[in-house]
Design a protein around this motif. Structure first.
Motif, PDB file in Angstrom:
ATOM      1  N   PHE A 136       0.848  -1.030   0.127  1.00  0.00           N
ATOM      2  CA  PHE A 136      -0.056   0.005   0.013  1.00  0.00           C
ATOM      3  C   PHE A 136       0.851   1.437  -0.029  1.00  0.00           C
ATOM      4  N   LEU A 137       1.941   1.175   0.750  1.00  0.00           N
ATOM      5  CA  LEU A 137       2.822   2.480   0.823  1.00  0.00           C
ATOM      6  C   LEU A 137       3.470   2.720  -0.546  1.00  0.00           C
ATOM      7  N   GLY A 138       3.968   1.628  -1.242  1.00  0.00           N
ATOM      8  CA  GLY A 138       4.560   1.810  -2.610  1.00  0.00           C
ATOM      9  C   GLY A 138       3.537   2.499  -3.675  1.00  0.00           C
ATOM     10  N   ASP A 139       2.091   1.885  -3.493  1.00  0.00           N
ATOM     11  CA  ASP A 139       0.998   2.418  -4.269  1.00  0.00           C
ATOM     12  C   ASP A 139       0.760   3.925  -4.014  1.00  0.00           C
ATOM     13  N   ILE A 140       0.734   4.260  -2.937  1.00  0.00           N
ATOM     14  CA  ILE A 140       0.668   5.610  -2.570  1.00  0.00           C
ATOM     15  C   ILE A 140       1.452   6.718  -3.101  1.00  0.00           C
ATOM     16  N   ILE A 141       2.948   6.147  -2.929  1.00  0.00           N
ATOM     17  CA  ILE A 141       3.981   6.962  -3.153  1.00  0.00           C
ATOM     18  C   ILE A 141       3.936   6.884  -4.999  1.00  0.00           C
ATOM     19  N   GLY A 142       3.578   5.786  -5.418  1.00  0.00           N
ATOM     20  CA  GLY A 142       3.779   5.478  -6.821  1.00  0.00           C
ATOM     21  C   GLY A 142       2.776   6.379  -7.362  1.00  0.00           C
ATOM     22  N   ILE A 143       1.456   6.521  -6.861  1.00  0.00           N
ATOM     23  CA  ILE A 143       0.464   7.441  -7.518  1.00  0.00           C
ATOM     24  C   ILE A 143       0.725   8.924  -7.470  1.00  0.00           C
ATOM     25  N   LEU A 144       1.421   9.257  -6.297  1.00  0.00           N
ATOM     26  CA  LEU A 144       1.929  10.578  -6.198  1.00  0.00           C
ATOM     27  C   LEU A 144       3.134  10.994  -6.875  1.00  0.00           C
ATOM     28  N   MET A 145       3.959  10.166  -7.390  1.00  0.00           N
ATOM     29  CA  MET A 145       4.986  10.263  -8.021  1.00  0.00           C
ATOM     30  C   MET A 145       4.714  10.517  -9.692  1.00  0.00           C
ATOM     31  N   GLN A 146       3.593  10.338 -10.014  1.00  0.00           N
ATOM     32  CA  GLN A 146       2.917  10.417 -11.369  1.00  0.00           C
ATOM     33  C   GLN A 146       2.435  12.089 -11.513  1.00  0.00           C
ATOM     34  N   PHE A 147       2.556  12.745 -10.460  1.00  0.00           N
ATOM     35  CA  PHE A 147       2.395  14.126 -10.436  1.00  0.00           C
ATOM     36  C   PHE A 147       3.650  14.705 -10.513  1.00  0.00           C
ATOM     37  N   SER A 148       4.065  15.771 -11.124  1.00  0.00           N
ATOM     38  CA  SER A 148       5.499  16.302 -11.280  1.00  0.00           C
ATOM     39  C   SER A 148       5.846  17.059 -10.270  1.00  0.00           C
ATOM     40  N   LEU A 149       4.994  17.661  -9.487  1.00  0.00           N
ATOM     41  CA  LEU A 149       5.231  18.528  -8.313  1.00  0.00           C
ATOM     42  C   LEU A 149       5.891  17.528  -7.238  1.00  0.00           C
ATOM     43  N   PHE A 150       5.293  16.748  -6.786  1.00  0.00           N
ATOM     44  CA  PHE A 150       5.714  15.628  -5.943  1.00  0.00           C
ATOM     45  C   PHE A 150       7.086  15.056  -6.307  1.00  0.00           C
ATOM     46  N   GLY A 151       6.972  14.628  -7.585  1.00  0.00           N
ATOM     47  CA  GLY A 151       8.373  14.244  -8.130  1.00  0.00           C
ATOM     48  C   GLY A 151       9.371  14.971  -8.058  1.00  0.00           C
ATOM     49  N   SER A 152       9.168  16.199  -8.415  1.00  0.00           N
ATOM     50  CA  SER A 152      10.359  17.181  -8.081  1.00  0.00           C
ATOM     51  C   SER A 152      10.749  17.444  -6.796  1.00  0.00           C
ATOM     52  N   LEU A 153       9.834  17.472  -5.814  1.00  0.00           N
ATOM     53  CA  LEU A 153      10.467  17.634  -4.435  1.00  0.00           C
ATOM     54  C   LEU A 153      11.240  16.383  -3.954  1.00  0.00           C
ATOM     55  N   ILE A 154      10.727  15.016  -4.633  1.00  0.00           N
ATOM     56  CA  ILE A 154      11.591  14.144  -4.008  1.00  0.00           C
ATOM     57  C   ILE A 154      13.166  13.922  -4.867  1.00  0.00           C
ATOM     58  N   ILE A 155      13.180  14.431  -5.918  1.00  0.00           N
ATOM     59  CA  ILE A 155      14.323  14.560  -6.868  1.00  0.00           C
ATOM     60  C   ILE A 155      15.204  15.738  -6.117  1.00  0.00           C
ATOM     61  N   ASN A 156      14.706  16.800  -5.743  1.00  0.00           N
ATOM     62  CA  ASN A 156      15.529  17.808  -5.364  1.00  0.00           C
ATOM     63  C   ASN A 156      16.045  17.486  -3.749  1.00  0.00           C
ATOM     64  N   ARG A 157      15.266  16.488  -2.921  1.00  0.00           N
ATOM     65  CA  ARG A 157      15.809  16.347  -1.843  1.00  0.00           C
ATOM     66  C   ARG A 157      16.770  15.188  -1.656  1.00  0.00           C
ATOM     67  N   PHE A 158      16.815  14.359  -2.707  1.00  0.00           N
ATOM     68  CA  PHE A 158      17.996  13.348  -2.647  1.00  0.00           C
ATOM     69  C   PHE A 158      19.003  13.466  -3.678  1.00  0.00           C
ATOM     70  N   SER A 159      18.902  14.414  -4.687  1.00  0.00           N
ATOM     71  CA  SER A 159      19.950  14.564  -5.499  1.00  0.00           C
ATOM     72  C   SER A 159      21.030  15.289  -5.165  1.00  0.00           C
ATOM     73  N   ARG A 160      22.097  15.022  -5.574  1.00  0.00           N
ATOM     74  CA  ARG A 160      23.279  15.908  -5.274  1.00  0.00           C
ATOM     75  C   ARG A 160      23.315  17.189  -6.133  1.00  0.00           C
ATOM     76  N   LYS A 161      23.768  18.092  -5.613  1.00  0.00           N
ATOM     77  CA  LYS A 161      24.012  19.529  -6.441  1.00  0.00           C
ATOM     78  C   LYS A 161      25.269  19.732  -6.893  1.00  0.00           C
ATOM     79  N   TYR A 162      25.195  19.430  -8.206  1.00  0.00           N
ATOM     80  CA  TYR A 162      26.377  19.701  -9.052  1.00  0.00           C
ATOM     81  C   TYR A 162      26.621  20.928  -9.843  1.00  0.00           C
ATOM     82  N   HIS A 163      27.644  21.565  -9.563  1.00  0.00           N
ATOM     83  CA  HIS A 163      27.825  22.997 -10.012  1.00  0.00           C
ATOM     84  C   HIS A 163      28.846  22.792 -11.368  1.00  0.00           C
ATOM     85  N   THR A 164      28.540  23.484 -12.310  1.00  0.00           N
ATOM     86  CA  THR A 164      29.733  23.359 -13.480  1.00  0.00           C
ATOM     87  C   THR A 164      30.594  24.116 -13.159  1.00  0.00           C
ATOM     88  N   PRO A 165      31.731  23.397 -13.277  1.00  0.00           N
ATOM     89  CA  PRO A 165      33.162  24.216 -13.034  1.00  0.00           C
ATOM     90  C   PRO A 165      33.318  25.484 -13.882  1.00  0.00           C
TER      91      PRO A 165
END
Length: 135
Positions: free
Chosen positions: A85-114
């Motif tokens: 059930f938890l995977g289904d709830i998260i999977g449905i929320l991931m289909q919406f771009s706002l929730f997906g971008s929040l997750i990506i921004n939380r767990f992604s590393r910040k790379y700066h171009t040199p």
């Protein structure tokens, strides 16, 4: 690794709690229905990819938005296919771009171009040849 263990623990607890309240048949039907929705999303992913690609070409989204939309759609579909059930709830929320971008921004590393160091000893100039064809 710790995030996976936390997710697995919460998935088991939530699935047992909800399954004990709604019953075995309803739990089975929910697992089958969510898996079919996930498979449907994966089968139609090429259409989503082409829509996102055209939005990228029209400069409606940037490259990070393009990758966020596609990655979240794929991960959300995979979570819908997996039972729980938890995977289904998260999977449905991931289909919406706002929730997906929040997750990506939380767990992604910040790379700066040199940046290139500025060289103060270079003079920027334009060379114009003096030829009769230019006149």
């Amino acid at each position: 690794m710790i995030y996976f263990l936390i997710y697995l623990f919460l998935e088991v607890i939530l699935t047992i709690e909800i399954a004990s309240r709604i019953g075995g048949l309803a739990t089975f039907l929910e697992i089958v229905a969510s898996a079919m929705i996930g498979i449907f999303i994966l089968m139609n992913f090429r259409h989503t990819l082409s829509e996102n690609l055209s939005a990228l070409q029209m400069r409606q989204i940037d490259m990070q938005g393009f990758s966020n939309r596609n990655l979240m759609g794929l991960l959300g579909a995979i979570l819908l296919i997996l039972p729980g059930f938890l995977g289904d709830i998260i999977g449905i929320l991931m289909q919406f771009s706002l929730f997906g971008s929040l997750i990506i921004n939380r767990f992604s590393r910040k790379y700066h171009t040199p940046t290139q160091p500025k060289d103060d000893h270079v003079i920027d100039a334009e060379i114009i040849e003096h030829t009769p064809t230019l006149r």
